[in-house]
Design a protein around this motif. Structure first.
Motif, PDB file in Angstrom:
ATOM      1  N   VAL B  12       0.864  -1.175   0.000  1.00  0.00           N
ATOM      2  CA  VAL B  12       0.000   0.000   0.000  1.00  0.00           C
ATOM      3  C   VAL B  12       0.899   1.222   0.000  1.00  0.00           C
ATOM      4  CG1 VAL B  12      -1.797   1.285   1.199  1.00  0.00           C
ATOM      5  CG2 VAL B  12      -1.825  -1.219   1.244  1.00  0.00           C
ATOM      6  N   LEU B  13       0.669   2.132  -0.923  1.00  0.00           N
ATOM      7  CA  LEU B  13       1.445   3.363  -1.036  1.00  0.00           C
ATOM      8  C   LEU B  13       0.525   4.565  -0.916  1.00  0.00           C
ATOM      9  CD1 LEU B  13       3.815   2.808  -4.114  1.00  0.00           C
ATOM     10  CD2 LEU B  13       4.444   2.745  -1.700  1.00  0.00           C
ATOM     11  N   LYS B  14       1.096   5.653  -0.467  1.00  0.00           N
ATOM     12  CA  LYS B  14       0.379   6.913  -0.524  1.00  0.00           C
ATOM     13  C   LYS B  14       0.702   7.597  -1.848  1.00  0.00           C
ATOM     14  CE  LYS B  14       0.223   7.702   4.458  1.00  0.00           C
ATOM     15  NZ  LYS B  14       0.599   8.601   5.578  1.00  0.00           N
ATOM     16  N   THR B  15      -0.223   8.380  -2.356  1.00  0.00           N
ATOM     17  CA  THR B  15       0.007   9.127  -3.588  1.00  0.00           C
ATOM     18  C   THR B  15       1.295   9.932  -3.471  1.00  0.00           C
ATOM     19  OG1 THR B  15      -2.352   9.267  -4.058  1.00  0.00           O
ATOM     20  CG2 THR B  15      -0.934  10.892  -5.108  1.00  0.00           C
ATOM     21  N   GLY B  16       2.148   9.801  -4.520  1.00  0.00           N
ATOM     22  CA  GLY B  16       3.400  10.528  -4.548  1.00  0.00           C
ATOM     23  C   GLY B  16       4.596   9.746  -4.041  1.00  0.00           C
ATOM     24  N   GLN B  17       4.356   8.655  -3.330  1.00  0.00           N
ATOM     25  CA  GLN B  17       5.468   7.836  -2.861  1.00  0.00           C
ATOM     26  C   GLN B  17       6.063   7.048  -4.023  1.00  0.00           C
ATOM     27  OE1 GLN B  17       3.694   5.549   0.431  1.00  0.00           O
ATOM     28  NE2 GLN B  17       4.970   6.748   1.849  1.00  0.00           N
ATOM     29  N   SER B  18       7.287   6.592  -3.827  1.00  0.00           N
ATOM     30  CA  SER B  18       7.935   5.781  -4.851  1.00  0.00           C
ATOM     31  C   SER B  18       8.198   4.388  -4.305  1.00  0.00           C
ATOM     32  CB  SER B  18       9.249   6.431  -5.284  1.00  0.00           C
ATOM     33  OG  SER B  18      10.147   6.508  -4.183  1.00  0.00           O
TER      34      SER B  18
END
Lengths: 112, 113
Positions: B12-18
């Motif tokens: 699970v990633l947050k928007t903008g993470q790489s």
């Protein structure tokens, strides 16, 4: 736009019925493959066809490659609940850089 | 036989993470592929590597980069994740680009919130 048009998208039938899934393109394939995918897994190869007009059989499954190598079909005779799954056609299109591209898939559900 | 191994299995990633998705095969295959699978869309090719040292764009390359680290490994990087990149990602390998059978990993389920 899909390079490979696969139909139908979804099929729900009773055990014992026959069915056919189609895969079509305006492009010529150097080879075409059919895969089956179970939930949570990657696709697994069922068959590869290479020659125009070729017919291959795998138990109750019959695969046909069109004479012009632009289309293919998968026919299942007397479907069983164990045939339930996602069926995908895939091909290497001539002049498309040897990329392996897939159709959208057919979800098959066989009810007992 | 390990075949094609993908890591991680879930993310699970947050928007903008790489993040980087890893793929390794132990079959001595020359060609490797990254696909994404979305409902009703089948598998769409993101990038592929016909042989070690080469990479090429597939059908949906925007927002992704790849690295063919060596013959065994092919990684997929999302520099700035977007919700539209929520998908299941599959890595595959073939003996050659024109060879008959692709072998797939078990997939990475990625959610971008």
């Amino acid at each position: 736009t899909q390079l490979l048009e696969q139909s139908p998208q979804f099929l729900s039938i009773q055990e014992g019925e026959n069915l056919t899934v189609y895969c079509n393109s305006s492009s010529v394939f150097s080879s075409l493959q059919w895969y089956r995918q179970e939930p949570g897994e990657g696709p697994v190869l069922l068959v590869t066809v290479v020659t125009g007009g070729e017919v291959k059989k795998l138990k109750r499954l019959t695969f046909q490659f069109g004479d012009a190598r632009k289309d293919s079909s998968l026919h299942i005779t007397a479907a069983q609940p164990g045939d339930t799954g996602l069926y995908l056609c895939a091909g290497v299109i001539i002049g498309y850089g040897n990329k392996l591209v897939f159709g959208a898939g057919t979800i098959l559900r066989v009810k007992s | 036989n390990a075949g094609v191994t993908q890591t991680p299995k879930f993310q699970v990633l947050k928007t903008g993470q790489s993040m980087t998705l890893q793929c390794a095969q132990d079959m001595n295959h020359n060609s490797m592929y990254w696909y994404r699978q979305d409902p009703g869309m089948g598998l769409r090719l993101i990038y592929y590597s016909a042989s070690e040292g080469t990479t090429d764009k597939g059908e949906v390359p925007n927002g992704y980069n790849v690295s063919r680290l060596n013959k065994r490994e092919f990684s997929l990087r999302l520099e700035s994740a977007a919700p539209s990149q929520t998908s299941v990602y599959f890595c595959a390998s073939k003996r050659t680009a024109t060879g008959p059978e692709a072998f797939f990993g078990q997939g990475t389920r990625l959610t971008v919130v």
